[in-house]
Motif scaffolding. Structure first.
Motif, mmCIF file in Angstrom:
data_model
loop_
_atom_site.group_PDB
_atom_site.id
_atom_site.type_symbol
_atom_site.label_atom_id
_atom_site.label_comp_id
_atom_site.label_asym_id
_atom_site.label_seq_id
_atom_site.Cartn_x
_atom_site.Cartn_y
_atom_site.Cartn_z
ATOM 1 N N LEU A 152 0.816 -1.205 0.000
ATOM 2 C CA LEU A 152 0.000 0.000 0.000
ATOM 3 C C LEU A 152 0.855 1.263 0.000
ATOM 4 O O LEU A 152 0.492 2.262 -0.636
ATOM 5 C CB LEU A 152 -0.944 -0.012 1.200
ATOM 6 C CG LEU A 152 -2.005 -1.116 1.171
ATOM 7 C CD1 LEU A 152 -2.800 -1.130 2.469
ATOM 8 C CD2 LEU A 152 -2.928 -0.943 -0.025
ATOM 9 N N ALA A 153 1.978 1.237 0.721
ATOM 10 C CA ALA A 153 2.881 2.390 0.693
ATOM 11 C C ALA A 153 3.406 2.619 -0.724
ATOM 12 O O ALA A 153 3.509 3.769 -1.193
ATOM 13 C CB ALA A 153 4.042 2.180 1.657
ATOM 14 N N GLY A 154 3.709 1.527 -1.411
ATOM 15 C CA GLY A 154 4.139 1.649 -2.801
ATOM 16 C C GLY A 154 3.037 2.211 -3.678
ATOM 17 O O GLY A 154 3.290 3.015 -4.581
ATOM 18 N N GLY A 155 1.810 1.793 -3.409
ATOM 19 C CA GLY A 155 0.676 2.318 -4.160
ATOM 20 C C GLY A 155 0.474 3.794 -3.918
ATOM 21 O O GLY A 155 0.185 4.560 -4.850
ATOM 22 N N LEU A 156 0.624 4.219 -2.663
ATOM 23 C CA LEU A 156 0.502 5.641 -2.345
ATOM 24 C C LEU A 156 1.604 6.445 -3.026
ATOM 25 O O LEU A 156 1.362 7.513 -3.592
ATOM 26 C CB LEU A 156 0.572 5.844 -0.830
ATOM 27 C CG LEU A 156 0.329 7.271 -0.339
ATOM 28 C CD1 LEU A 156 -1.149 7.626 -0.450
ATOM 29 C CD2 LEU A 156 0.795 7.443 1.108
ATOM 30 N N TYR A 157 2.802 5.910 -2.994
ATOM 31 C CA TYR A 157 3.949 6.630 -3.559
ATOM 32 C C TYR A 157 3.821 6.810 -5.065
ATOM 33 O O TYR A 157 4.395 7.740 -5.633
ATOM 34 C CB TYR A 157 5.253 5.907 -3.227
ATOM 35 C CG TYR A 157 6.481 6.691 -3.626
ATOM 36 C CD1 TYR A 157 6.895 7.780 -2.868
ATOM 37 C CD2 TYR A 157 7.203 6.340 -4.765
ATOM 38 C CE1 TYR A 157 8.015 8.508 -3.237
ATOM 39 C CE2 TYR A 157 8.325 7.061 -5.138
ATOM 40 C CZ TYR A 157 8.721 8.151 -4.373
ATOM 41 O OH TYR A 157 9.820 8.873 -4.746
ATOM 42 N N GLN A 158 3.060 5.953 -5.703
ATOM 43 C CA GLN A 158 2.843 6.113 -7.138
ATOM 44 C C GLN A 158 2.200 7.446 -7.484
ATOM 45 O O GLN A 158 2.310 7.927 -8.616
ATOM 46 C CB GLN A 158 1.978 4.966 -7.670
ATOM 47 C CG GLN A 158 2.673 3.617 -7.691
ATOM 48 C CD GLN A 158 1.764 2.501 -8.171
ATOM 49 O OE1 GLN A 158 0.674 2.745 -8.690
ATOM 50 N NE2 GLN A 158 2.203 1.263 -7.976
ATOM 51 N N TYR A 159 1.535 8.054 -6.486
ATOM 52 C CA TYR A 159 0.905 9.360 -6.712
ATOM 53 C C TYR A 159 1.887 10.517 -6.517
ATOM 54 O O TYR A 159 1.525 11.666 -6.748
ATOM 55 C CB TYR A 159 -0.283 9.544 -5.762
ATOM 56 C CG TYR A 159 -1.471 8.684 -6.107
ATOM 57 C CD1 TYR A 159 -2.452 9.125 -6.983
ATOM 58 C CD2 TYR A 159 -1.611 7.406 -5.558
ATOM 59 C CE1 TYR A 159 -3.547 8.331 -7.300
ATOM 60 C CE2 TYR A 159 -2.697 6.601 -5.873
ATOM 61 C CZ TYR A 159 -3.660 7.069 -6.742
ATOM 62 O OH TYR A 159 -4.740 6.280 -7.063
#
Length: 409
Positions: free
Chosen positions: A37-44
């Protein structure tokens, strides 16, 4: 050609078959889910921006970027994964502003008190948990402490709020306005998230420093929040009130958003820890948790204990920032459970099913999370706010791992 509704249904079905793996009884599993999820957030993260901001659709919210970096600080602390430390430092440094208080020149003209405080939470979190310091901005040939230390930044912002409170106290017997710029729309609104943010800042500084002055301010803000009606019976927290001449805070906007009660809850938990087993603040924390439970959990009989944003979520009408509010509630409930151990069982009974629901809403490797955590899969809604809420809820299960909370609670 398939009708669009069938295409959407197919997409939801495919996503629901590859939801995020989570075993809420296994800390390794929780950390692995948080990493996804942190990786998913960082994609933004807008890597082309020089201001350390996250990409969002219009309307765009500066405060949400601050909230995102705070969550990545939590993630770093709970998992010992240092992937994002450099970017966190860069983003926070670029938004500190000339007075090291998160009032950057670039945001002048529209930054409000609540926007500022959501960036201040990053400094408070870093201060409490020993997050690596920013490069010191004090010349090496002096004996002064760094003027951009996490504690110094939090204190600078606290002092901003004190000055503004004293100005704003000309009406309603106290209370911070939403806006600190008299020309800004909403100048006459005294809202919960702003005053709860000031309350939380004071309470966290009180616990961390042991300074009674901060505790006195926290008590003052809490008492005003009661008398103004922002906090009502059975600890319901309402959105705001107006200090216009014909109103003078005589009426209250009774809308209830999850981040409002969350902001007060975390401050109250710190006040309990500061006061060392004070039963008054323990009672308040219990009351706020019970109020949150009845208002923001269990949207249906088959979704017991799962969090939802009751004003907008079931109607699919939540805005970009609305979708992030659940993250604040989960984050600060998790920390309240550490600071006030007696309330932990009832909090954990809510966070555990919410985390399971959040994981089910996320489509695995693509890290795409939905809004509705009670449907058993991905609902086709996605964005920065959804990703942030899912990450914060996952991290809430790890709050006991935060050294700055458990060691001094």
């Amino acid at each position: 050609m398939f009708p669009s509704i069938l295409i959407l249904a197919l997409a939801i079905f495919i996503a629901s078959t590859s939801c995020l793996s989570l075993d809420i009884d296994n800390r390794t599993s929780i950390k692995q889910a948080a990493t996804v999820l942190a990786g998913g957030l960082y994609q933004y993260h807008n890597t082309s921006s020089t201001a350390g901001l996250f990409t969002q659709p219009e309307p765009w919210f500066w405060w949400l970027s601050g909230s995102g970096w705070t969550s990545l600080i939590d993630y770093t602390i709970y998992t010992n994964d240092t992937t994002y430390v450099s970017d966190i430092h860069s983003a926070l440094s670029q938004n500190l502003g000339p007075n090291n208080d998160f009032v950057p020149t670039e945001q002048s003209g529209w930054e409000a008190n609540d926007d500022q405080v959501y960036w201040v939470y990053s400094a408070l979190t870093a201060m409490e948990c020993g997050f690596p310091a920013l490069p010191c901005d004090t010349p090496s040939n002096t004996n002064s402490s760094c003027t951009n230390s996490w504690q110094a930044v939090a204190i600078n912002a606290f002092e901003d709020f004190v000055v503004r409170w004293n100005i704003d106290s000309k009406t309603c017997g106290g209370g911070l306005k939403w806006q600190y710029d008299p020309k800004a729309k909403g100048w006459n609104y005294k809202n919960a998230v702003t005053n709860a943010g000031f309350f939380q800042t004071a309470a966290r500084l009180a616990r961390h420093t042991g300074n009674q002055t901060y505790a006195d301010w926290a008590t003052k803000i809490w008492n005003w929040s009661i008398t103004s009606g922002l906090i009502g019976s059975e600890y319901h927290v309402f959105d705001g009130t107006s200090d216009e001449a014909d109103a003078n805070c005589s009426s209250v906007n009774h809308m209830e958003w999850s981040y409002n009660i969350a902001s007060y809850l975390h401050g109250a938990a710190h006040m309990h820890a500061f006061a060392k087993d004070d039963t008054i603040w323990e009672t308040i924390v219990n009351g706020l948790v019970d109020s949150a439970n009845t208002t923001f959990f269990t949207p249906s009989s088959n979704a017991t204990g799962i969090m939802y944003e009751q004003i907008c979520e079931q109607q699919a009408m939540c805005s970009v920032d609305n979708t992030s509010f659940k993250g604040s509630l989960a984050k600060w409930m998790g920390k309240a459970a550490v600071l006030v151990p007696s309330v932990a069982p009832k909090i954990n009974a809510l966070l555990r099913p919410s985390a399971q629901g959040a994981a089910a809403s996320c489509s695995g490797n693509n890290s795409t999370c939905g809004t509705k955590w009670y449907i058993g899969g991905y609902d086709g809604q996605t964005g920065f706010g959804q990703e942030l809420s899912a990450l914060d809820t996952m991290l809430s299960l790890l709050a006991a791992d935060a050294p700055g909370l458990a060691s001094s609670a």
